[in-house]
Design a protein around this motif. Structure first.
Motif, PDB file in Angstrom:
ATOM      1  N   SER A 118       0.841  -1.206   0.000  1.00 14.17           N
ATOM      2  CA  SER A 118       0.000   0.000   0.000  1.00 14.17           C
ATOM      3  C   SER A 118       0.873   1.252   0.000  1.00 14.17           C
ATOM      4  O   SER A 118       0.569   2.242  -0.677  1.00 14.17           O
ATOM      5  CB  SER A 118      -0.915   0.008   1.235  1.00 14.17           C
ATOM      6  OG  SER A 118      -1.812  -1.068   1.197  1.00 14.17           O
ATOM      7  N   ARG A 158       2.123   1.667  -3.435  1.00  6.76           N
ATOM      8  CA  ARG A 158       1.041   2.127  -4.308  1.00  6.76           C
ATOM      9  C   ARG A 158       0.769   3.612  -4.108  1.00  6.76           C
ATOM     10  O   ARG A 158       0.577   4.363  -5.084  1.00  6.76           O
ATOM     11  CB  ARG A 158      -0.213   1.300  -4.038  1.00  6.76           C
ATOM     12  CG  ARG A 158      -1.359   1.565  -5.000  1.00  6.76           C
ATOM     13  CD  ARG A 158      -2.489   0.568  -4.831  1.00  6.76           C
ATOM     14  NE  ARG A 158      -2.936   0.453  -3.447  1.00  6.76           N
ATOM     15  CZ  ARG A 158      -2.706  -0.590  -2.673  1.00  6.76           C
ATOM     16  NH1 ARG A 158      -2.018  -1.621  -3.124  1.00  6.76           N
ATOM     17  NH2 ARG A 158      -3.171  -0.622  -1.428  1.00  6.76           N
ATOM     18  N   ARG A 189       3.585   5.599  -5.665  1.00  2.77           N
ATOM     19  CA  ARG A 189       3.438   5.631  -7.120  1.00  2.77           C
ATOM     20  C   ARG A 189       2.364   6.638  -7.537  1.00  2.77           C
ATOM     21  O   ARG A 189       2.539   7.384  -8.501  1.00  2.77           O
ATOM     22  CB  ARG A 189       3.092   4.232  -7.640  1.00  2.77           C
ATOM     23  CG  ARG A 189       2.836   4.170  -9.157  1.00  2.77           C
ATOM     24  CD  ARG A 189       2.446   2.771  -9.592  1.00  2.77           C
ATOM     25  NE  ARG A 189       3.581   1.860  -9.521  1.00  2.77           N
ATOM     26  CZ  ARG A 189       4.433   1.664 -10.519  1.00  2.77           C
ATOM     27  NH1 ARG A 189       4.280   2.326 -11.660  1.00  2.77           N
ATOM     28  NH2 ARG A 189       5.435   0.821 -10.391  1.00  2.77           N
TER      29      ARG A 189
END
Length: 200
Positions: A55, A58, A61
């Motif tokens: 997470s 993510r 990103r």
């Protein structure tokens, strides 16, 4: 009379030995069951931690992509000053990929497509995921080991039954058959037991 005493002595020896082996198998089954529980717990914990790091990667990103979009828009509008300002705010991980993308004459579809881009948390997530898989496999193996000892306990219980039956008032040949069968099964159980791993 002497033969009866010999048979009785053998029966007592078999009963005593197999009783100890049965207790040992129960102990080992319990120990491997504990090892299974620990391994499952560690696998679950590693999986949760892996998800947390995934997470984190993510989210990193997504942040890098948001800044990248602004850089693309500024570049498309020809605003070099704004583009330079945005570049200074690239995350260290994205800056590495951006530099590699620039060095490659921007032939790739973008910095995100390069292996150089590794958002924080990615490596740790992969490491923990691998550990979770490994500990889960260990748990399955430990469960099987516990089951093997449990099955052996049943086998030794059969030996106890046959030996006890041989002590009944039966025909001498029946007593010998029952006791002989008990000894054969016990010997087979001991051979199998010697192949099992031990946990103290």
């Amino acid at each position: 009379m002497i033969r009866k005493r010999v048979v009785d002595a053998i029966a007592v020896f078999v009963l005593s030995t197999v009783a100890v082996l049965t207790a040992w198998c129960g102990f080992q089954s319990s120990k491997w069951g504990g090892e299974m529980s620990i391994a499952f717990s560690e696998a679950s914990s590693a999986r949760v931690q892996s998800t947390d790091f995934a997470s984190q990667a993510r989210d990193a990103r997504a942040n890098d992509q948001a800044i990248w979009v602004q850089w693309v828009l500024a570049t498309d509008q020809g605003d070099a000053q704004l583009a330079g300002y945005i570049e200074q705010r690239f995350s260290p991980e994205f800056a590495v990929a951006f530099d590699a993308w620039n060095a490659g004459d921007r032939e790739a579809r973008g910095p995100f497509a390069l292996e150089d881009y590794v958002p924080p948390g990615t490596a740790k997530a992969a490491e923990l995921s691998e550990r979770a898989d490994s500990r889960f496999q260990d748990a399955l193996e430990n469960n099987q080991r516990g089951d093997n000892y449990s099955i052996l306990t049943v086998l030794f219980a059969l030996v106890l039954f046959l030996t006890a039956m041989s002590q009944r008032e039966l025909q001498p040949w029946v007593v010998r058959v029952l006791l002989g069968l008990a000894i054969v099964v016990a010997a087979a159980g001991v051979v199998i037991l010697l192949t099992f791993p031990v946990r103290i």
